[in-house]
Scaffold this motif. Structure first.
Motif, PDB file in Angstrom:
ATOM      1  N   GLY A 180       0.899  -1.490   0.296  1.00 31.00           N
ATOM      2  CA  GLY A 180       0.314   0.261   0.417  1.00 31.00           C
ATOM      3  C   GLY A 180       0.549   0.897  -0.310  1.00 31.00           C
ATOM      4  O   GLY A 180       2.222   1.258   0.552  1.00 31.00           O
ATOM      5  N   PRO A 181       0.125   2.317  -0.529  1.00 30.40           N
ATOM      6  CA  PRO A 181       0.802   3.446  -0.564  1.00 30.40           C
ATOM      7  C   PRO A 181       2.008   3.587   1.219  1.00 30.40           C
ATOM      8  O   PRO A 181       3.027   4.296   0.685  1.00 30.40           O
ATOM      9  CB  PRO A 181       0.093   4.678  -0.386  1.00 30.40           C
ATOM     10  CG  PRO A 181      -0.738   3.926  -1.356  1.00 30.40           C
ATOM     11  CD  PRO A 181      -1.263   2.783   0.020  1.00 30.40           C
TER      12      PRO A 181
ATOM     13  N   GLY B 101      -2.210  11.806   3.398  1.00 27.82           N
ATOM     14  CA  GLY B 101      -2.264  11.827   1.776  1.00 27.82           C
ATOM     15  C   GLY B 101      -2.157  10.117   2.321  1.00 27.82           C
ATOM     16  O   GLY B 101      -3.275   9.300   1.581  1.00 27.82           O
ATOM     17  N   LEU B 102      -0.911   9.341   2.215  1.00 19.37           N
ATOM     18  CA  LEU B 102      -0.509   8.684   2.179  1.00 19.37           C
ATOM     19  C   LEU B 102      -1.223   7.461   3.071  1.00 19.37           C
ATOM     20  O   LEU B 102      -1.766   6.613   2.767  1.00 19.37           O
ATOM     21  CB  LEU B 102       1.084   8.028   2.860  1.00 19.37           C
ATOM     22  CG  LEU B 102       1.986   8.390   1.329  1.00 19.37           C
ATOM     23  CD1 LEU B 102       3.631   8.508   2.784  1.00 19.37           C
ATOM     24  CD2 LEU B 102       2.004   7.876   0.967  1.00 19.37           C
TER      25      LEU B 102
ATOM     26  N   ARG C 284      -4.153   8.184   4.244  1.00 18.86           N
ATOM     27  CA  ARG C 284      -6.310   8.047   3.550  1.00 18.86           C
ATOM     28  C   ARG C 284      -5.765   6.611   2.255  1.00 18.86           C
ATOM     29  O   ARG C 284      -6.978   6.445   1.952  1.00 18.86           O
ATOM     30  CB  ARG C 284      -6.468   9.169   3.059  1.00 18.86           C
ATOM     31  CG  ARG C 284      -6.790   9.951   4.617  1.00 18.86           C
ATOM     32  CD  ARG C 284      -7.581   9.700   4.424  1.00 18.86           C
ATOM     33  NE  ARG C 284      -8.219  10.196   5.789  1.00 18.86           N
ATOM     34  CZ  ARG C 284      -9.820  10.313   7.057  1.00 18.86           C
ATOM     35  NH1 ARG C 284     -10.504   9.072   6.765  1.00 18.86           N
ATOM     36  NH2 ARG C 284     -10.198  11.296   7.134  1.00 18.86           N
ATOM     37  N   ALA C 285      -4.607   7.320   1.164  1.00 13.35           N
ATOM     38  CA  ALA C 285      -4.281   6.262  -0.052  1.00 13.35           C
ATOM     39  C   ALA C 285      -4.508   4.660   0.329  1.00 13.35           C
ATOM     40  O   ALA C 285      -4.596   4.069  -0.200  1.00 13.35           O
ATOM     41  CB  ALA C 285      -3.112   6.936  -0.439  1.00 13.35           C
ATOM     42  N   SER C 286      -4.055   4.644   1.701  1.00 16.31           N
ATOM     43  CA  SER C 286      -3.807   3.391   2.230  1.00 16.31           C
ATOM     44  C   SER C 286      -5.405   2.860   2.663  1.00 16.31           C
ATOM     45  O   SER C 286      -5.295   2.029   3.512  1.00 16.31           O
ATOM     46  CB  SER C 286      -2.802   3.118   2.835  1.00 16.31           C
ATOM     47  OG  SER C 286      -1.262   3.402   2.260  1.00 16.31           O
ATOM     48  N   GLY C 287      -6.444   3.924   2.691  1.00 16.48           N
ATOM     49  CA  GLY C 287      -7.971   2.796   3.559  1.00 16.48           C
ATOM     50  C   GLY C 287      -7.419   3.170   5.051  1.00 16.48           C
ATOM     51  O   GLY C 287      -8.598   2.676   5.785  1.00 16.48           O
TER      52      GLY C 287
ATOM     53  N   TYR D 112      -6.314  18.833   5.098  1.00 21.09           N
ATOM     54  CA  TYR D 112      -5.590  17.513   4.262  1.00 21.09           C
ATOM     55  C   TYR D 112      -5.818  16.552   4.277  1.00 21.09           C
ATOM     56  O   TYR D 112      -6.153  15.335   3.512  1.00 21.09           O
ATOM     57  CB  TYR D 112      -4.239  17.576   5.349  1.00 21.09           C
ATOM     58  CG  TYR D 112      -3.573  18.924   4.784  1.00 21.09           C
ATOM     59  CD1 TYR D 112      -3.338  19.259   3.876  1.00 21.09           C
ATOM     60  CD2 TYR D 112      -2.480  18.419   5.993  1.00 21.09           C
ATOM     61  CE1 TYR D 112      -2.466  20.343   3.809  1.00 21.09           C
ATOM     62  CE2 TYR D 112      -1.283  19.450   5.835  1.00 21.09           C
ATOM     63  CZ  TYR D 112      -1.474  20.471   4.685  1.00 21.09           C
ATOM     64  OH  TYR D 112      -0.900  21.894   4.764  1.00 21.09           O
TER      65      TYR D 112
END
Length: 309
Positions: free
Chosen positions: A116-117, A207-208, A210-213, A241
């Motif tokens: 994941g990110p 951001g990372l 959120r991008a990873s759930g 953010y």
């Protein structure tokens, strides 16, 4: 006269027009079931193995507990398995260090090991941490301190080595009398053996996550050292953010600080969360589920965090 808390009260920081409750009033958060959303194990800078964290939570009467080691997820599987056997709900997570004028830490919840990110970024940060440990060992050799890189790794059990492990070596070898003295004299920021570590920017961390759930939460906000308007604007910026919450009910905060931070979270429509910041013998005054003795984090906070995923 009421004694001052360890930190300047949040009431004084935010000013008389903040809408906060008067000192001595009941904290904003309360609930029957208790949880702890901030703990550390030997995977980073705690003294207890990951599987011991759910055991301590169970003994303290917690319905749920999170493991939030610094920049690592290595202990999640062991802790989750032990939590299942005890009937304690387990929340996988970590704690990130972020670049800021003060010390900013970001707790990240519902982050599972794997690809994941953010998970991939953690791998890079771990490599950077290992490089820092090697450079700190070389620096201590130049300072005449009897600490080698191999000793640091051995002290940490091969994973998550950091300054607390160096401090423990210094205590064991009689260089200092306590872990706190090791930091005060040698290892704290600005002291001779300190080297800074790589950090994410706050917007990148959020951001990372959120991008990873996952759901990011600002940890122990008063450690930022900000005055009322500056703290308010920082939380507002983080909320923009995608921040999910603020750690209002922190192990070492006074009831007034906790109440003020809960209202700060509410003004920005963030979840007011909480945890002990348990590190075992490295922070002997903080214990899973109870902090310094008066921690009371309601399980409603966990349900609100789940809704933010």
């Amino acid at each position: 006269m009421r004694a001052r808390s360890r930190h300047d009260p949040i009431l004084a920081r935010l000013g008389p027009k903040s809408g906060l409750r008067e000192p001595g009033s009941r904290p904003l958060l309360s609930g029957a079931a208790v949880i702890d959303l901030h703990t550390h194990s030997t995977v980073s800078d705690g003294s207890d193995r990951p599987e011991a964290i759910p055991e301590l939570a169970h003994a303290a009467g917690c319905r749920a507990v999170a493991l939030t080691d610094h920049d690592r997820l290595d202990g999640i599987e062991a802790a989750a398995g032990r939590a299942r056997s005890l009937g304690v709900e387990f929340v996988p997570g970590c704690e990130l260090s972020c670049e800021h004028t003060g010390t900013m830490h970001m707790l990240v919840y519902f982050l599972e090991p794997g690809e994941g990110p953010l998970q991939n970024e953690l791998g890079r940060l771990q490599d950077a941490r290992d490089n820092r440990n090697q450079r700190m060992a070389a620096l201590m050799e130049r300072l005449g301190l009897p600490v080698t890189y191999d000793e640091i790794i051995a002290e940490a059990g091969g994973e998550g080595a950091g300054r607390p492990h160096i401090a423990r070596i210094l205590v064991r070898k009689g260089v200092v009398g306590s872990i706190q003295e090791a930091f005060d004299v040698w290892l704290a920021k600005g002291r001779p053996a300190y080297l800074d570590k790589e950090r994410l920017s706050p917007d990148a961390a959020v951001g990372l996550a959120r991008a990873s759930g996952a759901v990011p939460v600002l940890a122990h906000p008063l450690s930022l050292g900000l005055s009322g308007p500056d703290l308010e604007s920082t939380v507002a910026e983080l909320a923009g953010y995608g921040l999910g919450g603020v750690e209002a009910i922190y192990g070492r905060y006074s009831p007034e600080d906790r109440a003020g931070l809960a209202e700060l979270a509410a003004r920005h429509r963030l979840v007011a969360t909480g945890g002990s910041d348990h590190h075992g013998t490295f922070k002997p005054d903080l214990h899973v589920g109870v902090g310094t003795g008066d921690l009371d984090v309601p399980d409603t906070a966990l349900e609100e965090l789940k809704a933010r995923r």
